[in-house]
Design a protein around this motif. Sequence first.
Motif, PDB file in Angstrom:
ATOM      1  N   GLU A 242     -21.026 -55.917  58.617  1.00 32.25           N
ATOM      2  CA  GLU A 242     -19.595 -56.196  58.636  1.00 32.25           C
ATOM      3  C   GLU A 242     -18.997 -55.712  59.954  1.00 32.25           C
ATOM      4  OE1 GLU A 242     -16.850 -57.901  58.368  1.00 32.25           O
ATOM      5  OE2 GLU A 242     -17.307 -57.936  56.218  1.00 32.25           O
ATOM      6  N   SER A 243     -17.998 -56.430  60.431  1.00 30.28           N
ATOM      7  CA  SER A 243     -17.348 -56.075  61.691  1.00 30.28           C
ATOM      8  C   SER A 243     -16.624 -54.737  61.563  1.00 30.28           C
ATOM      9  CB  SER A 243     -16.332 -57.158  62.072  1.00 30.28           C
ATOM     10  OG  SER A 243     -15.453 -56.692  63.066  1.00 30.28           O
ATOM     11  N   PRO A 244     -16.948 -53.755  62.421  1.00 27.42           N
ATOM     12  CA  PRO A 244     -16.234 -52.473  62.362  1.00 27.42           C
ATOM     13  C   PRO A 244     -14.752 -52.616  62.703  1.00 27.42           C
ATOM     14  CG  PRO A 244     -17.703 -52.550  64.261  1.00 27.42           C
ATOM     15  CD  PRO A 244     -18.021 -53.745  63.425  1.00 27.42           C
ATOM     16  N   ARG A 245     -14.415 -53.590  63.532  1.00 28.22           N
ATOM     17  CA  ARG A 245     -12.998 -53.810  63.834  1.00 28.22           C
ATOM     18  C   ARG A 245     -12.258 -54.264  62.571  1.00 28.22           C
ATOM     19  NH1 ARG A 245     -14.692 -55.210  69.551  1.00 28.22           N
ATOM     20  NH2 ARG A 245     -13.183 -54.132  70.890  1.00 28.22           N
ATOM     21  N   TRP A 246     -12.883 -55.151  61.788  1.00 27.06           N
ATOM     22  CA  TRP A 246     -12.240 -55.574  60.539  1.00 27.06           C
ATOM     23  C   TRP A 246     -12.159 -54.405  59.565  1.00 27.06           C
ATOM     24  CZ3 TRP A 246     -13.791 -55.777  55.389  1.00 27.06           C
ATOM     25  CH2 TRP A 246     -12.893 -56.440  54.530  1.00 27.06           C
ATOM     26  N   LEU A 247     -13.247 -53.645  59.440  1.00 26.98           N
ATOM     27  CA  LEU A 247     -13.246 -52.498  58.534  1.00 26.98           C
ATOM     28  C   LEU A 247     -12.134 -51.520  58.910  1.00 26.98           C
ATOM     29  CD1 LEU A 247     -17.092 -51.842  58.261  1.00 26.98           C
ATOM     30  CD2 LEU A 247     -15.607 -52.612  56.401  1.00 26.98           C
ATOM     31  N   ALA A 248     -11.988 -51.249  60.205  1.00 28.43           N
ATOM     32  CA  ALA A 248     -10.947 -50.317  60.648  1.00 28.43           C
ATOM     33  C   ALA A 248      -9.557 -50.864  60.343  1.00 28.43           C
ATOM     34  CB  ALA A 248     -11.088 -50.046  62.147  1.00 28.43           C
ATOM     35  N   SER A 249      -9.382 -52.183  60.487  1.00 26.94           N
ATOM     36  CA  SER A 249      -8.075 -52.773  60.218  1.00 26.94           C
ATOM     37  C   SER A 249      -7.717 -52.699  58.743  1.00 26.94           C
ATOM     38  CB  SER A 249      -8.056 -54.239  60.675  1.00 26.94           C
ATOM     39  OG  SER A 249      -8.751 -55.083  59.780  1.00 26.94           O
ATOM     40  N   ARG A 250      -8.712 -52.542  57.881  1.00 29.27           N
ATOM     41  CA  ARG A 250      -8.469 -52.419  56.448  1.00 29.27           C
ATOM     42  C   ARG A 250      -8.400 -50.967  55.994  1.00 29.27           C
ATOM     43  NH1 ARG A 250      -6.566 -57.033  54.682  1.00 29.27           N
ATOM     44  NH2 ARG A 250      -7.131 -56.423  52.564  1.00 29.27           N
ATOM     45  N   GLY A 251      -8.450 -50.043  56.922  1.00 33.84           N
ATOM     46  CA  GLY A 251      -8.391 -48.634  56.578  1.00 33.84           C
ATOM     47  C   GLY A 251      -9.717 -48.046  56.166  1.00 33.84           C
ATOM     48  N   ARG A 252     -10.811 -48.781  56.300  1.00 34.35           N
ATOM     49  CA  ARG A 252     -12.139 -48.297  55.886  1.00 34.35           C
ATOM     50  C   ARG A 252     -12.841 -47.677  57.100  1.00 34.35           C
ATOM     51  NH1 ARG A 252     -13.692 -53.691  52.576  1.00 34.35           N
ATOM     52  NH2 ARG A 252     -15.802 -52.849  52.713  1.00 34.35           N
ATOM     53  N   THR A 253     -12.262 -46.588  57.555  1.00 32.68           N
ATOM     54  CA  THR A 253     -12.639 -46.008  58.842  1.00 32.68           C
ATOM     55  C   THR A 253     -14.031 -45.403  58.835  1.00 32.68           C
ATOM     56  OG1 THR A 253     -10.314 -45.406  58.968  1.00 32.68           O
ATOM     57  CG2 THR A 253     -11.749 -44.576  60.709  1.00 32.68           C
ATOM     58  N   GLU A 254     -14.417 -44.739  57.762  1.00 36.76           N
ATOM     59  CA  GLU A 254     -15.739 -44.115  57.721  1.00 36.76           C
ATOM     60  C   GLU A 254     -16.839 -45.173  57.794  1.00 36.76           C
ATOM     61  OE1 GLU A 254     -16.493 -41.221  54.752  1.00 36.76           O
ATOM     62  OE2 GLU A 254     -14.589 -40.194  55.002  1.00 36.76           O
ATOM     63  N   GLN A 255     -16.663 -46.282  57.122  1.00 38.80           N
ATOM     64  CA  GLN A 255     -17.659 -47.355  57.191  1.00 38.80           C
ATOM     65  C   GLN A 255     -17.707 -47.963  58.588  1.00 38.80           C
ATOM     66  OE1 GLN A 255     -16.818 -50.121  54.006  1.00 38.80           O
ATOM     67  NE2 GLN A 255     -16.429 -48.426  52.599  1.00 38.80           N
ATOM     68  N   ALA A 256     -16.536 -48.166  59.201  1.00 39.87           N
ATOM     69  CA  ALA A 256     -16.495 -48.681  60.561  1.00 39.87           C
ATOM     70  C   ALA A 256     -17.201 -47.733  61.524  1.00 39.87           C
ATOM     71  CB  ALA A 256     -15.041 -48.895  60.996  1.00 39.87           C
ATOM     72  N   GLU A 257     -16.931 -46.439  61.346  1.00 41.03           N
ATOM     73  CA  GLU A 257     -17.581 -45.420  62.177  1.00 41.03           C
ATOM     74  C   GLU A 257     -19.092 -45.464  62.018  1.00 41.03           C
ATOM     75  OE1 GLU A 257     -18.352 -42.013  64.524  1.00 41.03           O
ATOM     76  OE2 GLU A 257     -16.539 -43.221  64.361  1.00 41.03           O
ATOM     77  N   ALA A 258     -19.556 -45.636  60.787  1.00 38.82           N
ATOM     78  CA  ALA A 258     -20.996 -45.645  60.538  1.00 38.82           C
ATOM     79  C   ALA A 258     -21.668 -46.863  61.170  1.00 38.82           C
ATOM     80  CB  ALA A 258     -21.264 -45.624  59.028  1.00 38.82           C
ATOM     81  N   VAL A 259     -21.008 -48.018  61.095  1.00 39.12           N
ATOM     82  CA  VAL A 259     -21.566 -49.223  61.716  1.00 39.12           C
ATOM     83  C   VAL A 259     -21.644 -49.050  63.225  1.00 39.12           C
ATOM     84  CG1 VAL A 259     -21.184 -51.679  62.154  1.00 39.12           C
ATOM     85  CG2 VAL A 259     -20.801 -50.763  59.865  1.00 39.12           C
ATOM     86  N   VAL A 260     -20.578 -48.532  63.834  1.00 33.29           N
ATOM     87  CA  VAL A 260     -20.566 -48.337  65.288  1.00 33.29           C
ATOM     88  C   VAL A 260     -21.650 -47.349  65.707  1.00 33.29           C
ATOM     89  CG1 VAL A 260     -19.218 -47.461  67.236  1.00 33.29           C
ATOM     90  CG2 VAL A 260     -18.139 -48.953  65.552  1.00 33.29           C
ATOM     91  N   ARG A 261     -21.831 -46.276  64.929  1.00 28.65           N
ATOM     92  CA  ARG A 261     -22.862 -45.293  65.263  1.00 28.65           C
ATOM     93  C   ARG A 261     -24.266 -45.904  65.213  1.00 28.65           C
ATOM     94  NH1 ARG A 261     -22.313 -39.651  65.127  1.00 28.65           N
ATOM     95  NH2 ARG A 261     -20.134 -39.051  65.453  1.00 28.65           N
TER      96      ARG A 261
END
Length: 507
Positions: free
Chosen positions: A202-221
């Motif tokens: 899943e796109s971390p930018r989309w996850l971050a825009s939905r407030g799902r920051t920890e998941q976005a962080e994990a994908v980016v890492r």
Amino acid sequence: MTTTGASALGARLDRLPLGPFHRRLVLALAGMILFEWVETYSFAFVAPVLRSQWGLSLPGVAAIVGISQLGAFTGGIAGGYLADRIGRRRTMLAFVTVYCSATALCIAVQNPLQLMVARFAAHLGAQGMAVVAIVVLTEFVPAAARGRLQTYKVAVGSLGIPIAAWAGYFLVPHWTWGWRLVFGLGLFGVVFAWLIRRWVPESPRWLASRGRTEQAEAVVREIERQCGVTSPETEVRIDGTGVGRGTGVGQGVDVGHGTETEHSTDTGHSTDAGHSTDTGHGAEVTARTVPRARIRHLLAGADRRTFLIVSTMWVTGLLAYSAYNTWTPTLLSENGLVLDDTLFLSAVLATAAPVGALFAVPVIDRWDRRTAQLVLGLLTAVTLVLFGLVRSQAAIVVLGCVASLLFQMAVPFLQVYSAEVFPTRIRALGSGTANALSRIFNFAAPTLVAALFAGLGYTAVFVFLAALSLVGGCVAVAFGPRTTGMSLEDATTPAHQSVTEKEKSSS
């Protein structure tokens, strides 16, 4: 979530060197697009023989092409809406499933009505998948290479055009059922659908825009790990502040296998107040989530101008390109060429398409996207007018190849630009709906092309396509914002839009 958090994650993605993750991403998306294009353009090369076998008239051919475009229109809007609503990855996989199922139906049809239904469903699935693929690649790729990797995807995907063309040349004239084999080539897309499921998270930018920051962080890492980059020791929380990390990479999100859905199910149910709860990692989202993306958001405020610009570029550009690819075999046949010669010439012209996309590679991240659209449109217009005037086979081949090169060279510029100019919350809906509008105009275009040919002749059709080729670049230069080399977050800020307007006013 504040813009700070999303911008920080976006900046980390933009700073990455190209690595294994990016190569796998392009391979999976490009391979799927390749067989989507095989299916999309296959009808152009089987239409002449279906006219003979089924007694199809030119209006009958136009009806099948038109209903296919109606399916693409539906898929473009639905794909964009769902991608912004439930996520890029989940939406893409759903539409891939529809596309592959409908392609199987195209092989078994027995009459024009059944073919219309099957082609409607196939184009719906293909277009829904394609518009999301543009956004996915745009949101993952570093700003400095965004155009280049989008071009590689287009170059590989456009191999589907000559594959469909040469399959039509070798298979259609020799067996009464050869056209079914041409349609069947699209089924090979199942292989790349599996790769998308395995390699595309899943796109971390989309996850971050939905407030799902920890998941976005994990994908980016995980992407940083695959690119050989050490992740920072802080992660961006919902409020944009840095919080120390003592944990390892990924936190249960496996980018390579796409298993983030085990932790990130987003049903999209939000209250009217705009709150939602994210169950990923057991974390409750306390920030207000972004409102649902809706068509009305594209028609109000600062995004309206962007939507109108991009829609005009898509409608005119794709109308000219699609009509050229779809109608050239039939028009050449009606102009006196026999079936074998028509299919051979069409196959030669289609072979030039992937080469054209490659010509864009060294310039797409250096040239201003808007100026490039104008220059390519002007060159295409001149070539199409000449193509409509000549009659010798050698001249048709040369000018047709040049037109195919120019059309395909312009495609990656248009694709990446249309995704860059919208903010994350409506990026898929905005670019997908603009793309879809071009399809609904194509619904009427076959009838228009047939009427032009019947009333004014062969040359008039190509003069009309030449005029269309010029419009998109003129609109982009006159009204569009600059995006080349900029981060997605910076390119979509109101401040940048205002600066662009001031620059144009003073020039």
